[in-house]
Motif scaffolding. Structure first.
Motif, short mmCIF file in Angstrom:
data_model
loop_
_atom_site.label_atom_id
_atom_site.label_comp_id
_atom_site.label_asym_id
_atom_site.label_seq_id
_atom_site.Cartn_x
_atom_site.Cartn_y
_atom_site.Cartn_z
N ALA A 142 62.36 52.49 -14.89
CA ALA A 142 62.46 53.95 -15.09
C ALA A 142 61.59 54.39 -16.26
O ALA A 142 60.88 55.40 -16.17
CB ALA A 142 63.92 54.35 -15.31
N ALA A 183 63.56 60.37 -13.66
CA ALA A 183 63.75 58.95 -13.92
C ALA A 183 65.22 58.62 -14.17
O ALA A 183 65.69 57.53 -13.80
CB ALA A 183 62.90 58.52 -15.12
N TYR A 238 67.26 55.95 -12.00
CA TYR A 238 68.05 54.87 -12.59
C TYR A 238 69.48 54.89 -12.06
O TYR A 238 70.00 53.85 -11.61
CB TYR A 238 68.04 55.01 -14.12
#
Length: 172
Positions: free
Chosen positions: A143, A157, A161
């Motif tokens: 990420a 991101a 994740y």
């Protein structure tokens, strides 16, 4: 690794600079490279809003007049805002400046920190504890990499994740 913490105490800060000079001399004798880690003040002499300016001043004093072979391979410093961090990164473009992971926080905080630091000139991110203690360290690194490559925003991101954790059955 050589670590320093400056607190705005002239006597102690001068001693820290003198010890750093001795360390560099010994490093030269033994022909080894090092990186320099400088922490925010841990005493109340410096106001938190002044940490960036104060650290920049102390770091430039630490590096002033050093020959290329005496310089650290890179600097590891806290992110004290974009303006101060950018100023440090542009002080000497030959010095690689990286950020340390900072205090505890959310995954979103971590990814935002990476993003802001990179936009301010960071060329390294040293997030040991944040990565080791993550629910999935490799997924967090992926990420982070997607943020630094510009493929995902910090918010995207974060979703990447958390979706990856869900797919692996990891609950938080």
């Amino acid at each position: 690794l050589y670590s320093m913490t400056f607190n705005g105490d002239v006597e102690q800060d001068t001693l820290a600079l003198e010890e750093f000079a001795r360390f560099r001399e010994e490093a030269q004798i033994h022909r080894f490279s090092y990186f320099l880690e400088v922490f925010n003040p841990n005493e109340s002499r410096i106001a938190p809003q002044d940490y960036g300016v104060f650290l920049n001043d102390m770091i430039t004093r630490s590096l002033a007049g050093l020959r290329k072979e005496e310089r650290p391979v890179f600097l590891k410093v806290p992110f004290n805002g974009g303006e101060a961090f950018s100023e440090l990164c542009h002080y000497d473009p030959a010095v690689v400046v990286g950020i340390m992971g900072g205090g505890s926080g959310t995954t979103r905080d971590c990814l935002e920190l990476v993003h802001q630091a990179q936009n301010s000139g960071a060329r390294a991110a040293l997030f040991g504890r944040k990565i080791v203690e993550a629910d999935d360290p490799l997924l967090l690194i992926e990420a982070m990499r997607r943020v630094t490559d510009g493929d995902l925003s910090p918010n995207e991101a974060t979703h990447f994740y958390h979706d990856g954790l869900s797919r692996k059955g990891i609950t938080m």
